[in-house]
Design a protein around this motif. Sequence first.
Motif, mmCIF file in Angstrom:
data_model
loop_
_atom_site.group_PDB
_atom_site.id
_atom_site.type_symbol
_atom_site.label_atom_id
_atom_site.label_comp_id
_atom_site.label_asym_id
_atom_site.label_seq_id
_atom_site.Cartn_x
_atom_site.Cartn_y
_atom_site.Cartn_z
ATOM 1 N N THR A 60 0.848 -1.193 0.000
ATOM 2 C CA THR A 60 0.000 0.000 0.000
ATOM 3 C C THR A 60 0.884 1.244 0.000
ATOM 4 O O THR A 60 2.109 1.150 0.074
ATOM 5 C CB THR A 60 -0.973 0.031 1.206
ATOM 6 O OG1 THR A 60 -0.217 0.216 2.394
ATOM 7 C CG2 THR A 60 -1.806 -1.236 1.273
ATOM 8 N N GLY A 61 0.222 2.391 -0.043
ATOM 9 C CA GLY A 61 0.960 3.654 -0.176
ATOM 10 C C GLY A 61 2.005 3.883 0.910
ATOM 11 O O GLY A 61 3.087 4.404 0.636
ATOM 12 N N SER A 62 1.691 3.480 2.139
ATOM 13 C CA SER A 62 2.609 3.747 3.255
ATOM 14 C C SER A 62 3.999 3.182 2.986
ATOM 15 O O SER A 62 5.001 3.732 3.468
ATOM 16 C CB SER A 62 2.083 3.127 4.554
ATOM 17 O OG SER A 62 0.795 3.593 4.821
ATOM 18 N N TRP A 65 6.826 5.519 1.688
ATOM 19 C CA TRP A 65 7.692 6.324 2.564
ATOM 20 C C TRP A 65 8.972 5.549 2.859
ATOM 21 O O TRP A 65 10.066 6.095 2.843
ATOM 22 C CB TRP A 65 6.966 6.627 3.880
ATOM 23 C CG TRP A 65 5.705 7.437 3.738
ATOM 24 C CD1 TRP A 65 5.492 8.497 2.909
ATOM 25 C CD2 TRP A 65 4.486 7.262 4.474
ATOM 26 N NE1 TRP A 65 4.226 8.992 3.077
ATOM 27 C CE2 TRP A 65 3.587 8.260 4.038
ATOM 28 C CE3 TRP A 65 4.057 6.377 5.463
ATOM 29 C CZ2 TRP A 65 2.297 8.383 4.559
ATOM 30 C CZ3 TRP A 65 2.781 6.504 5.981
ATOM 31 C CH2 TRP A 65 1.914 7.497 5.530
ATOM 32 N N PHE A 87 -0.808 12.685 7.242
ATOM 33 C CA PHE A 87 0.099 11.893 6.402
ATOM 34 C C PHE A 87 1.510 12.479 6.406
ATOM 35 O O PHE A 87 2.487 11.736 6.397
ATOM 36 C CB PHE A 87 -0.493 11.689 5.001
ATOM 37 C CG PHE A 87 -1.711 10.814 5.093
ATOM 38 C CD1 PHE A 87 -1.589 9.460 5.363
ATOM 39 C CD2 PHE A 87 -2.996 11.349 4.992
ATOM 40 C CE1 PHE A 87 -2.710 8.651 5.534
ATOM 41 C CE2 PHE A 87 -4.119 10.551 5.156
ATOM 42 C CZ PHE A 87 -3.974 9.194 5.421
ATOM 43 N N THR A 138 -4.571 14.314 2.419
ATOM 44 C CA THR A 138 -5.896 13.680 2.414
ATOM 45 C C THR A 138 -6.623 13.887 3.738
ATOM 46 O O THR A 138 -7.848 13.866 3.782
ATOM 47 C CB THR A 138 -5.726 12.162 2.175
ATOM 48 O OG1 THR A 138 -4.617 11.945 1.317
ATOM 49 C CG2 THR A 138 -6.964 11.554 1.560
ATOM 50 N N ASP A 163 5.034 12.442 -1.559
ATOM 51 C CA ASP A 163 3.896 11.545 -1.378
ATOM 52 C C ASP A 163 2.763 12.118 -2.232
ATOM 53 O O ASP A 163 2.245 13.201 -1.944
ATOM 54 C CB ASP A 163 3.523 11.543 0.105
ATOM 55 C CG ASP A 163 2.220 10.812 0.405
ATOM 56 O OD1 ASP A 163 1.370 10.698 -0.490
ATOM 57 O OD2 ASP A 163 2.043 10.386 1.559
ATOM 58 N N GLN A 188 -5.265 2.539 -4.870
ATOM 59 C CA GLN A 188 -6.681 2.640 -4.476
ATOM 60 C C GLN A 188 -7.250 4.046 -4.500
ATOM 61 O O GLN A 188 -8.362 4.270 -4.057
ATOM 62 C CB GLN A 188 -6.869 2.048 -3.077
ATOM 63 C CG GLN A 188 -6.476 2.944 -1.894
ATOM 64 C CD GLN A 188 -5.004 2.881 -1.549
ATOM 65 O OE1 GLN A 188 -4.176 2.526 -2.380
ATOM 66 N NE2 GLN A 188 -4.642 3.247 -0.331
ATOM 67 N N LYS A 189 -6.486 5.008 -5.010
ATOM 68 C CA LYS A 189 -6.991 6.386 -5.008
ATOM 69 C C LYS A 189 -7.415 6.746 -6.432
ATOM 70 O O LYS A 189 -8.265 6.094 -6.991
ATOM 71 C CB LYS A 189 -5.921 7.316 -4.458
ATOM 72 C CG LYS A 189 -5.409 6.894 -3.086
ATOM 73 C CD LYS A 189 -6.286 7.388 -1.969
ATOM 74 C CE LYS A 189 -5.642 7.115 -0.620
ATOM 75 N NZ LYS A 189 -6.463 7.484 0.503
HETATM 76 C C1 LIG Z 1 -1.494 11.249 1.363
HETATM 77 C C2 LIG Z 1 -1.453 9.824 1.811
HETATM 78 N N1 LIG Z 1 -0.260 9.251 2.043
HETATM 79 C C3 LIG Z 1 -0.153 7.979 2.426
HETATM 80 C C4 LIG Z 1 -1.277 7.197 2.631
HETATM 81 C C5 LIG Z 1 -1.112 5.800 3.104
HETATM 82 O O1 LIG Z 1 -1.521 4.937 2.130
HETATM 83 P P1 LIG Z 1 -1.982 3.450 2.470
HETATM 84 O O2 LIG Z 1 -3.133 3.566 3.415
HETATM 85 O O3 LIG Z 1 -2.349 2.925 1.119
HETATM 86 O O4 LIG Z 1 -0.839 2.742 3.069
HETATM 87 C C6 LIG Z 1 -2.531 7.741 2.404
HETATM 88 C C7 LIG Z 1 -3.753 6.949 2.627
HETATM 89 O O5 LIG Z 1 -4.844 7.423 2.623
HETATM 90 C C8 LIG Z 1 -2.622 9.079 1.982
HETATM 91 O O6 LIG Z 1 -3.803 9.649 1.738
#
Ligand SMILES: Cc1ncc(COP(=O)(O)O)c(C=O)c1O
Length: 381
Positions: A60-62, A65, A87, A138, A163, A188-189
């Motif tokens: 996932t996005g995290s 980082w 975030f 977000t 990010d 997923q965005k």
């Molecule tokens: C700006 C931003 N960075 C990072 C994330 C983390 O992504 P994830 O929940 O897919 O790990 C999100 C999740 O909503 C986000 O909106």
Amino acid sequence: MSVNFRLPGPTPLPPQVTAALSREMIPHRGPAFRSLYSDTLALAREVHRTSGEVLTWAATGSAGWEVAVVNLLSPGDAVLAAVNGHFGERFARVGSRFGLDVRRLDADWGDAVLPDHLRTALDHHPDVKAVFLVHNETSTGVTNPLRELAAVVRDHGALAVVDAVSSAAALPVEVDNWGIDFVMSGSQKAWMCPPGLLIVAAGERAWAAHERSTFPRFFWDMTEARNSARQGMTPTTPPLSLIFAFQAALGMILEEGIENVWNRHHRLAAMTREGIAAAGLQLFARTGYESDTVTAFIPPVDVAATDLLAMLRRDYGVEAQGGQAHLADRIIRVGHMGWVHEPEMRQAVSAIANACSRLAENGRVEDEGRVSLGTPGRVTA
Ligand SMILES: Cc1ncc(COP(=O)(O)O)c(C=O)c1O
């Protein structure tokens, strides 16, 4: 009642993507996959407006980082984290966990990170090697002025590490033109796919920094990912269904035209904000920096965010979301990114206006009741 899925991610899947998701597996080391993955990365480069490398991981996005930290930096390196929301806070925390010397530039949540403030912060911290930026916060519905911020970072000679989880494929992100060194996002965005695919674009200066980085790494190693990608492969088993989906979504984005996609998000966001303001509600983001992918607003006085969310879901089929951290009960967030068009946003805005006025009305009735019963003089009168 059909559901109007207005979370700021995950977002609704278009039919082309759901069809791609139901495809059978293919051999992940065979020619069909090589051609699929090479094509997908080429399309992703186009959307990122880069001739540099785009890579993906099953994550996932995290994870983005962490990919940035372990590939571009070394323990003890000084970095500047620009924080104006949940975030940005998390991005900074990841840096600290890995032993970076994290300096901070804070702005209020709801406010934007401004280029002048960044310039001043960098003047105070001339030794920072990278600046962590969140393009679209977000958690608050704020878009930071990435193009200008990246220019300041570049003037300073640091890496712009971005990010773009809730902005890529919805808001303009021009990796090469804007001099962004590293940008990551999640499927997923605005990419209109299920969660689970991390997308990273890295420019030349990022690759040079990668050469110098001494962090241990295995799964997240950018060299491994690049070597495999050049042969149309991934170092480990690829998340095939997500790559089928991503290819289909990229095809749709490029068929619509990336600038048209940006414009659609801009139009829908403006419409959403106008509708919410017309209902007498206060927008949370600083004027001029409101996000085109997520709108945050403050519920009316005496209306609990949880009650509003519950009524939207139960009576109107609208799935929105509350705030995060200390904003949990204070704001409502409505997503409008990816597979979204005017009818859904009109319905969502009218549902919000109706639900707020019903709840505020209930609140007034209950309040009047409480006052008359709870005022001793009146009760005994
Ligand atoms: C700006 C931003 N960075 C990072 C994330 C983390 O992504 P994830 O929940 O897919 O790990 C999100 C999740 O909503 C986000 O909106």
